[in-house]
Design an enzyme around this catalytic site. Structure first.
Site, PDB file in Angstrom:
ATOM      1  N   GLU A   1      41.352  39.964  35.170  1.00 23.69           N
ATOM      2  CA  GLU A   1      41.007  39.325  33.897  1.00 23.69           C
ATOM      3  C   GLU A   1      41.289  40.206  32.667  1.00 23.69           C
ATOM      4  OE1 GLU A   1      36.983  37.922  34.284  1.00 23.69           O
ATOM      5  OE2 GLU A   1      37.528  36.473  35.847  1.00 23.69           O
TER       6      GLU A   1
ATOM      7  N   GLU B   1      40.227  33.341  41.504  1.00 24.04           N
ATOM      8  CA  GLU B   1      38.782  33.079  41.539  1.00 24.04           C
ATOM      9  C   GLU B   1      38.535  31.631  41.141  1.00 24.04           C
ATOM     10  OE1 GLU B   1      36.487  35.738  39.133  1.00 24.04           O
ATOM     11  OE2 GLU B   1      37.452  37.564  39.908  1.00 24.04           O
TER      12      GLU B   1
END
Length: 987
Positions: free
Chosen positions: A534, A653
């Site tokens: 991320e 995810e």
């Protein structure tokens, strides 16, 4: 080899045997021994060269059949055994006719009265009279088989020509006159153009314009890979290695046995190496066949296969015994592999028959239980390197090693093996395993509270990396891949926004990956590297540069790994989930030094993680068109990468609470809407791109890959797939994602087969793909067939014209007598460039840069005029730049012509060897031509002499465009070219 000779008993005969077609290119004869039975036929002298044997023969009784055995040793330490028959005739005017049918030898005797009679004339006999090629793969050419044409009469036979019909071809030495008692060989090949049994005839045209049928030809075309074959029948040759390997796998003739009764039996398995299959799973089924040759009915028994290989009852169990009456009769069956234990397994497919055989027919089978394969990227899918099956990475996150425990969580409550076993039992085949930069420091040791050493005694005294070694080894044993995820710079919790920071430089990041790549470069479980979790603080351009630097660094150490690149958080004020914003790929894709190594990994969440305008929440107004509004959101931010066939998608995810707490009770909000969000996401990942319920997964598309967050129950954002006790399944969550967990393991049990031609050549309408239609002349048709781009990209494949070879190249093949496009005198199977939408292409080569490149391998050319065009720049009705072969001074030269001539230009290869792959590129920049061969950085030559024909229609072509026809070669001759790594571009 089936030969026979006729000689007068009182004559000496020297006979030359040309063995070249039974020798490898670098194999030579080193010794010869000949024996004859009965022994009244004398062989007083033998001579040989590298490829020929000459026998001097004398004696032999009147009308006596003698069997001669020739034992040849070669420079490759092989023994090759040839058998032939010598018929001797004395003063008595007796003639013996020998006719070898498909199998066996039949002898008939014609007695001529002792009284003087008129000449009986020429008698042309073919030996054998029936040539049976057995089964070969459709679109390939058989090995040559030979027959002998002999004049058994007493008058010269003028020979004007030979002619063959069907899917057969012949070669022979020129012969104008066939004298009594003499013969000459005819060499035949079989090149089937459609599936099934194919027949043909060989005719001899005499000087009196009489057409004589001299032999019948038969073969069967199958659609499969070329099998290993064990043939028991009329032997042509025994080729026996002096030192045999312990296990023979792959296409091979194991042994060929003599049969004297006019029949043969051949056992064929079309797959002998079944690859890696997890223990307890079963492979795909592959067909096989038991084939009879010859005319005599033949009885077989004990058709069987040994475990862990089995006949597939779903496809119909074959009779274990029976009688085959006619030549070409066969028994079909299907085989599969179901390993019971880990490791290499072998088995035997076998049969016995009432033929005069030394051993039962047998084919060795092999497979590996419990193994996993390296992965590769096939456009928007992952695929196994060993067998090409597509693999869906059905992953789950097991986090903890990125924190201060320095090991995955839960080992304080359970044994690590029990956790991994449960992950496998849930249906996952991959684990995403986060770590931090701190984790890679030498000697980093987990705290004592992180592990129950009674449950995990293997971890006693181990540091973090040594514990990871143990975990990875067990994952490999269980058939689980692992993707390593650089989750944070320093050990801790959450996402830190970028791979570099004040106390952690780019060099530190690369060094951390260097530790992991060096340690695990060859570990079978590692699928690849998720570069950083991320990176939401970075712009896409900044992140892309860092990703390329890190990806190239990792691949320089671990070249077999894949590189997973996450998204950012914002592009042009379009804010998305951290790691999920991948819009930048459309204009700035990640480009590594090694092609086909990048997969993109967005993160995608629902209501449990945060508030987004496209999601529905309890007590709020629903977004317009909920939940079908989600499809355009996913497509715009990351789904286009998969839909446009740019690269694979692996959702790194996704997950949620779905209202459940850690005890499995429904206590949390937004349960209904989060379930709807997941239900639609599952559809989208299963290639339902508009939510209409149509699962578009197919033979080369198991859907998008994913990694559920998380197995751990201690995720504050989502909870886990087990409850807080680290053991009890959260069944409602597993039921939600169940449609994602079936198939796609790449092991035959849901694995998907090899890519289509369009996959190999990257043909499609999307940006970054090659835009082409196929023009192909099909045998038996009256007009050229045009296959549009939309059909090609849908998976079109048709052997032998346009078909995948070895999962990595596409074969283009066309016969010389096939239909031609208007204005052309030659046939083609060739791609013609189009626009992205499939319309006719027409670019201006005198403005901008235009490139066509690829790798080609020419596998067959006609003998008289061995010429084919493999790539060209076309204008109007002429090629302006053409890469091709051309017959010059008796050599097949590989060259490039500009404006129709190669004069003054350097040639690629002065004497091209069939089967040699070469890399090429045609580059046109503002009218200047640069042609590259082998070295893609330096042009072989440049030319500024590009000439227009006056047409505005300029486009590229690639494939196989024959440059011979029936005026120079037989019409059933053909050209064949394999092509891969095709790329076209215009700027």
């Amino acid at each position: 080899m089936a030969e026979h000779i006729v000689k007068r008993s009182e004559d000496w005969l020297d006979w030359r045997l040309d063995l070249m077609r039974w020798l490898e290119p670098d194999e030579a004869i080193t010794g010869v021994v000949a024996t004859a039975f009965p022994s009244d036929l004398i062989i007083p002298e033998i001579g040989f060269t590298d490829t020929d044997v000459v026998l001097w023969m004398a004696g032999g009784k009147d009308h006596m059949r003698h069997s001669v055995r020739l034992t040849v040793t070669t420079s490759r330490d092989k023994i090759k055994i040839f058998r032939f028959v010598v018929l001797t005739i004395g003063q008595e005017p007796l003639f013996i006719f020998v006719s070898v049918e498909t199998d066996g030898v039949q002898i008939g005797r014609l007695a001529i009265p002792e009284t003087e009679t008129d000449p009986i004339g020429p008698i042309i006999v073919a030996d054998p009279a029936v040539v049976n090629f057995g089964m070969i793969e459709l679109g390939t050419q058989s090995a040559p088989l030979s027959l002998t044409l002999a004049n058994r009469g007493d008058i010269n036979a003028p020979v004007r020509a030979l002619k063959v019909t069907g899917d057969f071809a012949f070669t022979s030495e020129p012969l104008l006159l066939l004298r009594p008692g003499t013969s000459f060989p005819v060499h035949l090949t079989f090149s089937p153009v459609s599936e099934g049994v194919r027949t043909g005839k060989l005719f001899l045209l005499t000087g009196d314009d009489e057409t004589l049928l001299v032999a019948r030809l038969v073969g069967e075309a199958i659609v499969t890979a070329t099998p290993p074959v064990l043939s028991v029948g009329d032997a042509v040759i025994e080729d026996v290695d002096l030192v045999r390997p312990a296990l023979s796998v792959g296409p091979a003739i194991i042994e060929t046995i003599d049969v004297e009764d006019g029949s043969s039996i051949t056992l064929v398995a079309f797959r002998t190496d079944f690859g890696n299959v997890p223990v307890g799973s079963r492979s795909l089924s592959f067909t096989g066949r038991l084939i009879k040759g010859g005319d005599r009915p033949l009885h077989y028994e004990n058709l069987q296969v040994t475990p862990p290989f089995y006949f597939d009852a779903a496809e119909g169990l074959p009779p274990t015994s029976g009688t085959l009456e006619l030549a070409g009769n066969s028994v079909g069956f299907s085989l599969y592999f179901q390993p019971e234990t880990e490791g290499v397994a072998t088995g035997t497919l076998s049969v016995t028959s009432d033929a005069d055989i030394v051993n039962a027919d047998r084919v060795q089978l092999t497979g590996t239980g419990g193994g996993i394969s390296r992965l590769k990227i096939a456009f928007n899918q992952f695929a196994r390197v060993d067998n090409g099956f597509r693999v869906r990475l059905k992953s789950v996150n097991w986090f903890g090693a990125e924190g201060t425990n320095y090991t995955p969580h839960g080992t304080w409550a359970r044994g690590f093996r029990a956790i991994i076993d449960q992950i496998r039992a849930f249906g996952f085949n991959t684990i995403r395993l986060p770590f931090s930069g701190d984790f890679t420091a030498s000697g980093r040791t987990p705290p004592a509270t992180a592990i129950d050493f009674d449950l995990n005694p293997e971890f006693i005294g181990k540091n973090a990396l040594e514990i990871l070694d143990i975990i990875l080894d067990y994952c490999a044993e269980k058939g689980l891949y692992v993707v390593l995820d650089h989750h944070r710079r320093q050990a801790g919790v959450g996402a830190d926004g970028a791979p570099t920071g004040s106390f952690y430089s780019e060099a530190d990041w690369l060094a951390a990956w260097g530790v992991m790549a060096t340690r695990y470069a060859n570990h079978p479980a590692i699928a690849g590297a998720d570069l950083h979790n991320e990176p939401h603080d970075l712009t896409w351009d900044a992140w892309a540069r860092l990703a390329e630097t890190c990806g190239n660094h990792i691949l320089s150490i671990a070249p077999d790994w894949l590189i997973f690149v996450e998204g950012v958080g914002n592009i042009d004020d379009d804010y998305y989930w951290w790691g999920g914003q991948l819009k930048g790929v459309a204009t700035r894709p990640i480009q590594l030094n090694v092609a086909n190594k990048v997969a993109y990994s967005p993160h995608e969440y629902g209501q449990s993680v945060g508030s987004q305008p496209w999601l529905a929440y309890d007590g709020q107004t629903l977004p317009a068109n909920w939940p079908l509004n989600l499809y355009s959101v996913w497509r715009d931010h990351w789904g286009f990468i998969f839909e446009d066939n740019i690269a694979p998608i692996w959702i790194g995810e996704f997950g949620g609470h779905y209202g459940l707490d850690g005890s499995g009770n429904l206590t949390k909000p937004h349960a209904q809407y989060e379930r709807q969000w997941t239900e639609e996401l599952v559809k989208y990942l299963n290639a339902d791109f508009n939510g209409d319920g149509t699962d578009a997964r197919g033979p080369t598309n198991p859907g998008m890959s994913f990694a559920y967050w998380s197995f751990n129950p201690n995720s504050g954002d989502t909870g886990g797939l087990v409850q807080d006790d680290w053991q009890t399944p959260q069944t409602p969550k597993l039921e939600l994602i169940a449609p994602l967990l079936t198939g796609g393991d790449g092991n035959g049990g849901g694995g998907t087969p090899d890519p289509s031609p369009a996959d190999i050549l990257n043909i499609g309408a999307a940006s970054g793909q090659n835009h082409f239609r196929l023009q192909v002349g099909k045998t038996g048709e009256t007009e050229v067939t045009y296959i549009e781009q939309s059909v090609l990209s849908g998976g079109y494949e048709e052997a032998p014209y346009f078909t995948v070879i070895d999962n990595q190249a596409v074969q283009f093949q066309v016969r010389l007598d096939a239909p031609r496009t208007g204005g052309s005198q030659y046939a083609r199977s060739e791609l013609r460039e189009t626009t992205a939408s499939g319309g006719d292409m027409g670019f201006n080569p005198f403005s901008g840069t235009h490139v066509l490149s690829g790798k080609s391998r020419i596998t067959h050319l006609p003998p008289s005029k061995p010429e084919v065009v493999v790539a060209q720049l076309h204008n109007g009705d002429r090629d302006r730049v053409a890469i091709r072969t051309q017959l010059i001074s008796g050599k097949t030269m590989l060259l490039c012509r500009v404006n129709g001539t190669s004069s003054g230009l350097p040639r690629f290869d002065e004497d091209y060897a069939i089967g040699t792959e070469f890399e090429w590129m045609i580059r046109i920049e503002n009218g200047a031509v640069s042609v590259f061969y082998g070295d893609m950085n330096t042009p072989l030559f440049e030319s500024d002499a590009l000439q227009s024909t006056g047409s505005d229609s300029w486009y590229f072509k690639a494939g196989a465009y024959a440059q011979s026809n029936e005026s120079t070669d037989d019409g059933d001759e053909y050209v064949a070219v394999e092509l891969r790594d095709l790329a076209s571009s215009h700027a």
